[in-house]
Scaffold this motif. Structure first.
Motif, PDB file in Angstrom:
ATOM      1  N   LEU A  21    -105.945 -31.751-101.810  1.00 44.70           N
ATOM      2  CA  LEU A  21    -104.935 -32.723-101.377  1.00 44.70           C
ATOM      3  C   LEU A  21    -103.711 -32.711-102.281  1.00 44.70           C
ATOM      4  CD1 LEU A  21    -107.272 -35.661-100.338  1.00 44.70           C
ATOM      5  CD2 LEU A  21    -105.956 -34.173 -98.819  1.00 44.70           C
ATOM      6  N   LYS A  22    -103.922 -32.446-103.554  1.00 48.40           N
ATOM      7  CA  LYS A  22    -102.798 -32.357-104.505  1.00 48.40           C
ATOM      8  C   LYS A  22    -101.797 -31.312-104.022  1.00 48.40           C
ATOM      9  CE  LYS A  22    -102.982 -29.658-108.126  1.00 48.40           C
ATOM     10  NZ  LYS A  22    -103.210 -29.008-109.397  1.00 48.40           N
ATOM     11  N   ASP A  23    -102.294 -30.150-103.656  1.00 49.39           N
ATOM     12  CA  ASP A  23    -101.415 -29.078-103.189  1.00 49.39           C
ATOM     13  C   ASP A  23    -100.781 -29.411-101.844  1.00 49.39           C
ATOM     14  OD1 ASP A  23    -102.002 -27.634-105.486  1.00 49.39           O
ATOM     15  OD2 ASP A  23    -103.594 -26.472-104.535  1.00 49.39           O
ATOM     16  N   GLU A  24    -101.563 -29.991-100.946  1.00 49.37           N
ATOM     17  CA  GLU A  24    -101.056 -30.334 -99.610  1.00 49.37           C
ATOM     18  C   GLU A  24     -99.975 -31.422 -99.671  1.00 49.37           C
ATOM     19  OE1 GLU A  24    -102.540 -29.640 -96.253  1.00 49.37           O
ATOM     20  OE2 GLU A  24    -103.744 -28.014 -97.089  1.00 49.37           O
ATOM     21  N   LEU A  25    -100.231 -32.457-100.472  1.00 49.37           N
ATOM     22  CA  LEU A  25     -99.334 -33.613-100.517  1.00 49.37           C
ATOM     23  C   LEU A  25     -98.242 -33.495-101.583  1.00 49.37           C
ATOM     24  CD1 LEU A  25    -102.071 -36.408-100.249  1.00 49.37           C
ATOM     25  CD2 LEU A  25    -100.602 -35.571 -98.405  1.00 49.37           C
ATOM     26  N   LYS A  26     -98.404 -32.536-102.485  1.00 48.23           N
ATOM     27  CA  LYS A  26     -97.487 -32.370-103.634  1.00 48.23           C
ATOM     28  C   LYS A  26     -97.533 -33.602-104.545  1.00 48.23           C
ATOM     29  CE  LYS A  26     -95.829 -28.456-101.994  1.00 48.23           C
ATOM     30  NZ  LYS A  26     -96.981 -27.671-101.619  1.00 48.23           N
ATOM     31  N   PHE A  27     -98.760 -34.122-104.728  1.00 52.54           N
ATOM     32  CA  PHE A  27     -99.010 -35.259-105.613  1.00 52.54           C
ATOM     33  C   PHE A  27     -99.580 -34.730-106.928  1.00 52.54           C
ATOM     34  CE2 PHE A  27     -99.837 -39.131-102.601  1.00 52.54           C
ATOM     35  CZ  PHE A  27     -98.637 -38.910-101.961  1.00 52.54           C
TER      36      PHE A  27
END
Length: 187
Positions: A21-27
Protein backbone atom coordinates in the motif's frame (compact mmCIF):
# COMPACT_ATOMS: atom_id res chain seq x y z
CA UNK A 1 -1.50 14.43 5.57
CA UNK A 2 -3.79 11.40 5.60
CA UNK A 3 -3.35 8.73 8.26
CA UNK A 4 -4.13 5.08 7.53
CA UNK A 5 -3.84 2.50 10.32
CA UNK A 6 -3.22 -1.18 9.65
CA UNK A 7 -3.80 -3.49 12.58
CA UNK A 8 -4.20 -7.17 13.28
CA UNK A 9 -2.43 -9.94 15.16
CA UNK A 10 1.29 -10.65 14.88
CA UNK A 11 2.06 -12.69 11.73
CA UNK A 12 -1.17 -11.56 10.01
CA UNK A 13 0.68 -9.94 7.12
CA UNK A 14 0.35 -6.33 8.24
CA UNK A 15 3.91 -5.43 7.25
CA UNK A 16 3.57 -7.03 3.82
CA UNK A 17 0.32 -5.18 3.12
CA UNK A 18 1.84 -1.93 4.38
CA UNK A 19 4.74 -2.25 1.93
CA UNK A 20 2.34 -2.85 -0.98
CA UNK A 21 0.00 0.00 0.00
CA UNK A 22 2.92 2.34 0.66
CA UNK A 23 3.98 2.06 -2.97
CA UNK A 24 0.43 2.23 -4.33
CA UNK A 25 -0.64 5.24 -2.24
CA UNK A 26 2.77 6.98 -2.08
CA UNK A 27 2.46 7.10 1.73
CA UNK A 28 5.21 6.69 4.30
CA UNK A 29 5.11 3.33 6.11
CA UNK A 30 5.70 3.71 9.84
CA UNK A 31 6.33 0.30 11.38
CA UNK A 32 6.21 0.55 15.14
CA UNK A 33 8.50 -2.47 15.50
CA UNK A 34 11.06 -1.11 13.01
CA UNK A 35 11.00 2.32 14.62
CA UNK A 36 11.44 0.83 18.10
CA UNK A 37 14.38 -1.27 16.84
CA UNK A 38 15.93 1.86 15.29
CA UNK A 39 15.57 3.76 18.56
CA UNK A 40 17.19 0.81 20.40
CA UNK A 41 19.97 0.45 17.84
CA UNK A 42 20.78 4.17 18.09
CA UNK A 43 20.65 3.83 21.88
CA UNK A 44 18.41 6.84 22.24
CA UNK A 45 16.87 7.51 25.64
CA UNK A 46 13.57 6.11 24.46
CA UNK A 47 15.36 3.17 22.79
CA UNK A 48 17.01 2.07 26.00
CA UNK A 49 13.66 1.98 27.79
CA UNK A 50 12.04 0.11 24.90
CA UNK A 51 14.75 -2.57 24.95
CA UNK A 52 13.67 -3.71 28.39
CA UNK A 53 10.15 -4.43 27.15
CA UNK A 54 10.36 -5.46 23.50
CA UNK A 55 12.95 -8.20 23.90
CA UNK A 56 10.63 -9.99 26.36
CA UNK A 57 7.71 -9.67 23.94
CA UNK A 58 5.98 -7.12 26.22
CA UNK A 59 4.34 -3.92 25.02
CA UNK A 60 6.20 -0.65 25.54
CA UNK A 61 4.34 1.60 28.04
CA UNK A 62 1.72 3.88 26.49
CA UNK A 63 3.33 7.13 27.64
CA UNK A 64 6.55 6.27 25.81
CA UNK A 65 4.66 5.30 22.65
CA UNK A 66 2.68 8.56 22.77
CA UNK A 67 5.92 10.56 22.88
CA UNK A 68 7.35 8.52 20.01
CA UNK A 69 4.24 8.96 17.88
CA UNK A 70 4.11 12.67 18.50
CA UNK A 71 7.65 12.81 17.13
CA UNK A 72 6.73 10.59 14.16
CA UNK A 73 3.72 12.75 13.24
CA UNK A 74 5.89 15.88 13.38
CA UNK A 75 8.63 14.25 11.26
CA UNK A 76 6.12 13.31 8.55
CA UNK A 77 4.09 16.49 8.55
CA UNK A 78 4.81 17.16 4.86
CA UNK A 79 4.13 13.62 3.64
CA UNK A 80 1.10 12.86 1.43
CA UNK A 81 0.10 10.33 4.06
CA UNK A 82 1.38 7.77 6.53
CA UNK A 83 0.49 4.18 7.23
CA UNK A 84 0.73 3.32 10.92
CA UNK A 85 1.64 -0.33 11.40
CA UNK A 86 1.44 -1.71 14.92
CA UNK A 87 -0.04 1.29 16.72
CA UNK A 88 -2.32 1.76 18.60
CA UNK A 89 -2.27 -1.54 20.51
CA UNK A 90 -4.17 -0.68 23.70
CA UNK A 91 -7.29 1.34 24.57
CA UNK A 92 -5.21 4.11 26.19
CA UNK A 93 -3.06 4.24 23.01
CA UNK A 94 -6.24 4.67 20.93
CA UNK A 95 -7.15 7.67 23.09
CA UNK A 96 -3.56 8.97 22.98
CA UNK A 97 -3.44 8.75 19.18
CA UNK A 98 -6.83 10.41 18.73
CA UNK A 99 -5.73 13.19 21.09
CA UNK A 100 -2.38 13.61 19.27
CA UNK A 101 -4.01 13.67 15.85
CA UNK A 102 -6.58 16.23 16.96
CA UNK A 103 -3.96 18.45 18.65
CA UNK A 104 -1.98 18.50 15.38
CA UNK A 105 -5.10 19.21 13.26
CA UNK A 106 -4.84 15.87 11.46
CA UNK A 107 -7.35 13.10 10.76
CA UNK A 108 -7.31 9.33 10.64
CA UNK A 109 -8.68 8.23 7.27
CA UNK A 110 -9.37 4.54 7.81
CA UNK A 111 -8.36 1.64 9.99
CA UNK A 112 -7.68 -1.66 8.23
CA UNK A 113 -7.93 -4.68 10.51
CA UNK A 114 -6.53 -7.96 9.13
CA UNK A 115 -8.08 -10.97 10.84
CA UNK A 116 -6.34 -14.38 10.87
CA UNK A 117 -7.15 -17.46 13.02
CA UNK A 118 -4.67 -18.34 15.80
CA UNK A 119 -3.66 -21.71 14.28
CA UNK A 120 -2.64 -19.95 11.05
CA UNK A 121 -0.73 -17.27 12.99
CA UNK A 122 1.35 -19.97 14.66
CA UNK A 123 2.12 -21.60 11.28
CA UNK A 124 3.19 -18.23 9.87
CA UNK A 125 5.32 -17.50 12.94
CA UNK A 126 7.12 -20.81 12.49
CA UNK A 127 7.72 -20.06 8.81
CA UNK A 128 9.05 -16.57 9.60
CA UNK A 129 11.41 -18.03 12.22
CA UNK A 130 13.07 -20.08 9.47
CA UNK A 131 13.99 -17.01 7.40
CA UNK A 132 14.25 -14.13 9.89
CA UNK A 133 17.49 -12.73 11.28
CA UNK A 134 15.69 -11.32 14.32
CA UNK A 135 16.55 -13.00 17.60
CA UNK A 136 12.98 -12.55 18.88
CA UNK A 137 11.58 -14.38 15.81
CA UNK A 138 13.47 -17.58 16.66
CA UNK A 139 11.88 -18.16 20.07
CA UNK A 140 8.54 -20.04 19.99
CA UNK A 141 7.63 -18.84 23.49
CA UNK A 142 7.84 -15.24 22.23
CA UNK A 143 5.54 -16.11 19.29
CA UNK A 144 2.95 -17.41 21.76
CA UNK A 145 3.41 -14.44 24.07
CA UNK A 146 2.97 -11.95 21.19
CA UNK A 147 -0.28 -13.63 20.18
CA UNK A 148 -1.43 -13.74 23.83
CA UNK A 149 -0.64 -10.02 24.30
CA UNK A 150 -2.56 -9.26 21.10
CA UNK A 151 -5.61 -11.17 22.35
CA UNK A 152 -5.57 -9.58 25.81
CA UNK A 153 -4.67 -5.98 24.86
CA UNK A 154 -4.90 -5.22 21.16
CA UNK A 155 -8.06 -7.09 20.16
CA UNK A 156 -10.07 -5.16 22.83
CA UNK A 157 -8.39 -1.95 21.60
CA UNK A 158 -9.57 -2.66 18.05
CA UNK A 159 -13.11 -3.21 19.34
CA UNK A 160 -12.86 0.05 21.30
CA UNK A 161 -11.51 1.85 18.21
CA UNK A 162 -14.65 0.82 16.32
CA UNK A 163 -16.66 3.09 18.62
CA UNK A 164 -14.38 6.04 17.77
CA UNK A 165 -13.42 5.72 14.07
CA UNK A 166 -14.21 3.63 10.99
CA UNK A 167 -12.56 0.19 11.17
CA UNK A 168 -12.71 -2.10 8.13
CA UNK A 169 -12.02 -5.78 8.93
CA UNK A 170 -10.57 -8.05 6.24
CA UNK A 171 -10.06 -11.80 6.05
CA UNK A 172 -6.29 -12.35 6.20
CA UNK A 173 -6.44 -15.86 4.74
CA UNK A 174 -5.39 -16.53 1.16
CA UNK A 175 -2.57 -15.31 -1.02
CA UNK A 176 -0.92 -11.94 -0.51
CA UNK A 177 -2.50 -10.80 -3.79
CA UNK A 178 -5.99 -11.88 -2.70
CA UNK A 179 -5.70 -10.03 0.60
CA UNK A 180 -4.32 -6.92 -1.15
CA UNK A 181 -7.22 -6.97 -3.61
CA UNK A 182 -9.77 -7.18 -0.77
CA UNK A 183 -8.19 -4.17 0.91
CA UNK A 184 -7.71 -2.08 -2.26
CA UNK A 185 -11.30 -2.70 -3.35
CA UNK A 186 -12.40 -0.97 -0.12
CA UNK A 187 -9.98 1.95 -0.21
Amino acid sequence: MEILIITGPPYSGKGTQCEILKDELKFEHISTGDRCRLEKQNETEIGKIMSQYEEKGDLVPDSIMKDLFSKILDENRNAKGIILDGYPRTEPQVNDLLELVKSKNLEIGKVINIDVPKEELLKRAQKRAETSNRKDDKDVSIHLKRIEVFESSTRPAIEYMKSKIKVLTFDGMGTIEEITKRIKDNL
